[in-house]
Design an enzyme around this catalytic site. Structure first.
Site, mmCIF file in Angstrom:
data_model
loop_
_atom_site.group_PDB
_atom_site.id
_atom_site.type_symbol
_atom_site.label_atom_id
_atom_site.label_comp_id
_atom_site.label_asym_id
_atom_site.label_seq_id
_atom_site.Cartn_x
_atom_site.Cartn_y
_atom_site.Cartn_z
ATOM 1 N N GLY A 157 5.032 -8.052 4.033
ATOM 2 C CA GLY A 157 5.108 -6.838 4.853
ATOM 3 C C GLY A 157 4.069 -6.922 5.953
ATOM 4 O O GLY A 157 3.609 -8.008 6.325
ATOM 5 N N ARG A 158 3.661 -5.742 6.441
ATOM 6 C CA ARG A 158 2.749 -5.727 7.588
ATOM 7 C C ARG A 158 1.415 -6.397 7.279
ATOM 8 O O ARG A 158 0.883 -7.140 8.104
ATOM 9 C CB ARG A 158 2.490 -4.282 8.024
ATOM 10 C CG ARG A 158 3.745 -3.499 8.372
ATOM 11 C CD ARG A 158 3.386 -2.027 8.456
ATOM 12 N NE ARG A 158 4.500 -1.150 8.695
ATOM 13 C CZ ARG A 158 5.253 -0.619 7.745
ATOM 14 N NH1 ARG A 158 5.006 -0.880 6.468
ATOM 15 N NH2 ARG A 158 6.254 0.180 8.030
ATOM 16 N N ILE A 159 0.862 -6.123 6.083
ATOM 17 C CA ILE A 159 -0.458 -6.691 5.768
ATOM 18 C C ILE A 159 -0.332 -8.192 5.511
ATOM 19 O O ILE A 159 -1.150 -8.986 5.994
ATOM 20 C CB ILE A 159 -1.101 -5.955 4.565
ATOM 21 C CG1 ILE A 159 -1.232 -4.452 4.866
ATOM 22 C CG2 ILE A 159 -2.472 -6.553 4.244
ATOM 23 C CD1 ILE A 159 -1.676 -3.598 3.683
ATOM 24 N N ARG A 180 10.622 -10.243 -1.564
ATOM 25 C CA ARG A 180 11.861 -9.867 -2.262
ATOM 26 C C ARG A 180 13.095 -9.998 -1.376
ATOM 27 O O ARG A 180 14.132 -10.461 -1.798
ATOM 28 C CB ARG A 180 11.762 -8.402 -2.730
ATOM 29 C CG ARG A 180 11.376 -8.266 -4.178
ATOM 30 C CD ARG A 180 11.304 -6.836 -4.558
ATOM 31 N NE ARG A 180 10.701 -6.035 -3.467
ATOM 32 C CZ ARG A 180 10.426 -4.761 -3.548
ATOM 33 N NH1 ARG A 180 10.698 -4.100 -4.643
ATOM 34 N NH2 ARG A 180 9.869 -4.104 -2.541
ATOM 35 N N THR A 240 -5.671 -8.181 -2.684
ATOM 36 C CA THR A 240 -6.046 -6.932 -2.010
ATOM 37 C C THR A 240 -4.904 -5.921 -2.152
ATOM 38 O O THR A 240 -4.865 -4.936 -1.429
ATOM 39 C CB THR A 240 -6.311 -7.168 -0.505
ATOM 40 O OG1 THR A 240 -5.177 -7.848 0.054
ATOM 41 C CG2 THR A 240 -7.566 -7.971 -0.271
ATOM 42 N N ARG A 242 -2.763 -4.422 -5.457
ATOM 43 C CA ARG A 242 -3.069 -3.458 -6.514
ATOM 44 C C ARG A 242 -3.493 -4.233 -7.761
ATOM 45 O O ARG A 242 -2.939 -5.294 -8.056
ATOM 46 C CB ARG A 242 -1.849 -2.590 -6.844
ATOM 47 C CG ARG A 242 -1.608 -1.466 -5.841
ATOM 48 C CD ARG A 242 -2.689 -0.385 -5.919
ATOM 49 N NE ARG A 242 -2.480 0.707 -4.984
ATOM 50 C CZ ARG A 242 -2.998 0.783 -3.752
ATOM 51 N NH1 ARG A 242 -3.768 -0.195 -3.298
ATOM 52 N NH2 ARG A 242 -2.772 1.832 -2.994
ATOM 53 N N GLU A 271 -9.210 0.552 -12.153
ATOM 54 C CA GLU A 271 -10.443 0.777 -11.386
ATOM 55 C C GLU A 271 -10.763 2.274 -11.331
ATOM 56 O O GLU A 271 -9.839 3.093 -11.372
ATOM 57 C CB GLU A 271 -10.291 0.193 -9.963
ATOM 58 C CG GLU A 271 -9.221 0.866 -9.125
ATOM 59 C CD GLU A 271 -9.016 0.169 -7.770
ATOM 60 O OE1 GLU A 271 -8.862 -1.066 -7.739
ATOM 61 O OE2 GLU A 271 -9.005 0.883 -6.759
ATOM 62 N N HIS A 289 -12.693 -2.190 -3.711
ATOM 63 C CA HIS A 289 -11.535 -1.642 -3.001
ATOM 64 C C HIS A 289 -11.887 -1.222 -1.563
ATOM 65 O O HIS A 289 -11.797 -0.048 -1.190
ATOM 66 C CB HIS A 289 -10.936 -0.452 -3.772
ATOM 67 C CG HIS A 289 -9.490 -0.210 -3.453
ATOM 68 N ND1 HIS A 289 -8.590 0.293 -4.366
ATOM 69 C CD2 HIS A 289 -8.777 -0.407 -2.304
ATOM 70 C CE1 HIS A 289 -7.394 0.403 -3.800
ATOM 71 N NE2 HIS A 289 -7.485 -0.010 -2.555
ATOM 72 N N GLY A 291 -10.462 -2.623 1.241
ATOM 73 C CA GLY A 291 -9.448 -3.084 2.199
ATOM 74 C C GLY A 291 -9.397 -2.301 3.502
ATOM 75 O O GLY A 291 -9.484 -2.858 4.587
HETATM 76 C C1 DGY Z 1 -3.852 1.802 0.445
HETATM 77 O O1 DGY Z 1 -3.715 2.312 1.549
HETATM 78 O O2 DGY Z 1 -2.934 1.745 -0.356
HETATM 79 C C2 DGY Z 1 -5.180 1.255 0.115
HETATM 80 O O3 DGY Z 1 -5.238 0.558 -1.045
HETATM 81 C C3 DGY Z 1 -6.227 2.308 0.204
HETATM 82 O O4 DGY Z 1 -7.081 1.762 1.138
#
Ligand code: DGY
Length: 323
Positions: A157-159, A180, A240, A242, A271, A289, A291
């Site tokens: 995806g975007r990230i 997927r 990064t 879940r 967490e 966490h 990110g």
């Molecule tokens: C999200 O946006 O899902 C991140 O994990 C929170 O920064």
């Protein structure tokens, strides 16, 4: 006109809180204390909108109300696996998230982790702060070269795409992708990436594997003992996405017996409680966490929630509707 009532579940950047207070009858969580399931049930009965985030467990228990005043959960964050989808649908709620605005910063943290674990930056800093550094020597804390290696990205995806951009154009890495659904050829071409059909096909070919897929039941323990075994013995795993995507027990085994080169985690199952055995693994880098934790991203996330709310209360389809 009466302003809609809005509950914000955690502290948000000041500029966004000020705007919320101006536009809505907003209740802010100035103490920043996480809410209990009972408090959520009460909130869902009392507010027109609830603005949760990743630390709020909006599971079936927390959403078990006969009828809800809340018609929109405008989530602060891109991931929304902490919200029980059947409950939200059952209560007729719209759910929105905040994509795009955190992609670059989250990819920056994934790249930070990749570099840290490959170059043993965490170990080096711990050694130095403990006063144990005895000076430069040719064999000291030898790491792994990053440039030119193969990076596998799970979830394009975007990230994931931002991560590929950094790795390919910044570090000359070859990019393999598992996703997927099929990725358009022009999107893959931007980083000369190759899409493979299965996670099992990707893992043995990579020097680094970075996770960018959603969390939730569908991807729980996607990376388990069997799949960790498919990785090269000197490969590194970066997460990064879940915490639940990795079976942490299996990861601890792999790290403790040097079955992979190392791992770097920004997210953890359950967490902020961290499995104690993770703390013993020297070949592991951990961040709390972080990110999206930049001023720019966190403000933009808040303003994106404001956009979604504004659309919703004007009777328009919010641009980031996910449920
Ligand atoms: C999200 O946006 O899902 C991140 O994990 C929170 O920064």
């Amino acid at each position: 006109m009466v302003k809609p009532s809005v509950l914000v579940t955690r502290r948000w950047p000041a500029a966004v809180e000020a705007q919320l207070a101006e536009n809505y009858n907003a209740v802010l969580n100035t103490g920043d204390k996480p809410m209990s399931p009972a408090e959520f049930r009460q909130a869902l009965k009392s507010y027109d909108a609830v603005l949760p985030t990743v630390t709020d467990t909006l599971n079936a228990e927390a959403m078990d109300v006969p009828g809800a005043q809340t018609k929109i959960l405008a989530n602060y964050g891109v991931g929304y696996s902490h919200i029980c989808e059947p409950s939200a649908r059952g209560l007729g709620m719209t759910v929105t998230n905040t994509p795009d605005v955190l992609s670059e910063c989250t990819a920056d943290i994934a790249m930070t982790l990749l570099l840290m674990v490959a170059r043993r930056a965490g170990e080096g800093e711990r050694e130095l702060r403990a006063g144990n550094w005895t000076g430069w020597r040719p064999t000291h804390l030898i790491g792994t070269k990053v440039s030119g290696k193969t990076l596998g990205i799970i979830g394009y995806g975007r990230i994931g795409q931002e991560m590929a951009r950094r790795a390919h154009h910044g570090f000359g890495m070859d990019i393999l992708v598992y996703n997927r659904s099929p990725i358009a050829p022009d999107v893959l071409a931007k980083c000369n990436a190759t899409q493979v059909d299965t996670v099992d096909e990707l893992l043995p070919q990579c020097d680094f594997v970075s996770l960018h897929c959603p969390g939730g039941a569908a991807n729980r323990h996607l990376i388990n003992a069997r799949r960790l075994d498919l990785m090269k013995p000197d490969a590194f795993l970066i997460n990064t996405a879940r915490g639940e995507v990795i079976d942490e027990r299996a990861l601890i085994q792999s790290l403790s017996f040097d079955m992979i080169g190392g791992a770097a985690l920004d997210v953890f199952d359950g967490e902020p409680c961290i499995a104690q055995d993770l703390l013993q693994c020297d070949n592991l880098v951990m961040l709390p966490h972080l990110g999206s934790a930049t001023r720019e991203a966190r403000e933009a996330m808040g303003f994106r929630v404001l956009d979604n709310l504004s659309d919703f209360f004007q009777g328009l389809e919010p641009r980031d509707r996910v449920i």
